[in-house]
Every structure is written in C-alpha cells, then in structure tokens.
Design an enzyme around this catalytic site. Structure first.
Site: not given
Ligand SMILES: Nc1nc2c(ncn2[C@@H]2O[C@H](COP(=O)(O)OP(=O)(O)O)[C@@H](O)[C@H]2O)c(=O)[nH]1
Ligand SMILES: [Mg+2]
Length: 172
Positions: A48-52
């Site tokens: 989850s989470g990071q744009t990367s």
C-alpha cells in the site's frame, strides 16, 4: 493500496468468474469489506501507500472487469489524495501501454465506489464524495457510488448487486 480477487461468491455473481481489483488509500476499509463479503479467492495484496509503487498496479489490470474503489468518507483530510489516486488509476487504466493493455482488456471495466465509514461523525455522504472525487470527470465508463459501513456490512451487497447486474448486462 489494492487487493485483487476473483470468483466472487455465487449468490451475487452466479457461476461467472469476475476479476475485480479493490483499491483505495490505506485504512479506507478494503480488508474489512473483503472479510465481510467472504470473497472467494483473494489472489494477492498489493503493498500500500506510496505513489512509487503505482506502476506495478498495471500488472494487475489486464482482464479485470471491475474496480472497486473504497473511500474513508470521514477522512476529509485525505479525500483530496483519494481523489488524485482515483483519477491516476483510471488514467493508467485507460492508457494503452503494451504489453499490459489492449482495447479489449479495458472494454468491460466498470467502477464501483464505496463511500465507506458512513457511521462516523462528519462522514461525507454519497453526493459529497461524488463531488470530492470529481466523479463527473469519468468518461465512457459505467460507475456507481454506494454509501457503506463495512464494519456493519451495510451497503456492500447493494453495491455488488449493481456491479453484478452491470457486468451481466455486458454493456460495462
Ligand atoms: N467506523 C468504521 N470503521 C471502519 C469501517 N470500515 C473499516 N473500518 C475500520 O477502519 C480501519 C481500517 O480498515 P481496513 O479494512 O484495515 O482498511 P484497509 O487498509 O483499506 O484494508 C479498521 O480499524 C477498520 O475496523 C466502517 O465502515 N466504519
Ligand atoms: Mg488492508
């Protein structure tokens, strides 16, 4: 950010297999929803989470019939981020980048939005979430939004009914 599952339970989808991607910011309620619905087969969880990590979602998109996007309607601080992620998903989903995509793969993809956590004080209702997510910007794709409370199981089946009917009608 996402959970992919196939083969939703038979009472809603009959014997048809559906490949559905469940996405949303952390803490939106995705896991709770899947637990509530006792979805057949959770294929994988995307970190989850990071744009990367966004580019990796693409690998999950081919042959996906639907995206369920889960929003924490009470998290007004992050609703803007939720909107940006949502439109980024649809953009990626719409783009045609070999070898991940073909027009065929994208044709049937519909979008179901769950405006979750309606039980919490200050939660935006479906109209407010529609506005905050700028859902009117969705072009040439069927979508619907439902108010849900995943912890009580409210609204989930109504949403899946819509999804099931929309997929069955084949016009998605
Ligand atoms: N009050 C309330 N809490 C919820 C609801 N849905 C999920 N939660 C809670 O929100 C937190 C995050 O839920 P989770 O399913 O783990 O979110 P995920 O990160 O999207 O998988 C958990 O503490 C859930 O119990 C809801 O409809 N109402
Ligand atoms: Mg989760």
């Amino acid at each position: 950010m996402g959970i992919l599952f196939t083969r939703m339970f038979s009472s809603v989808f009959g014997n048809k297999e559906a490949r559905i991607l469940v996405l949303g910011l952390d803490n939106a309620g995705k896991t709770t929803i899947l637990y509530r619905l006792q979805m057949g087969e959770v294929v994988s969880t995307i970190p989850s989470g990071q744009t990367s990590i966004r580019p990796y979602w693409r690998c999950y998109f081919p042959n996906t019939q639907a995206v369920i996007y889960v929003v924490d309607s009470s998290d007004t601080d992050r609703i803007r981020v939720a909107k940006e992620e949502f439109h980024a998903i649809l953009e990626v989903y719409c783009s045609r980048i070999p070898p991940f995509y073909s027009e065929e793969e994208l044709k049937g993809a519909v979008v179901l939005i769950f405006a979750n956590k309606q039980d919490l004080p200050g939660a935006l209702d479906d109209a407010a979430v529609t506005e905050a997510l700028e859902l009117h910007k969705i072009k040439s794709r069927q979508w619907a939004i439902f108010k849900t409370c995943a912890v009580k199981g409210e609204g989930l089946f109504e949403g899946l009914d819509w999804l099931s009917n929309t997929l069955k009608s084949g016009s998605g």
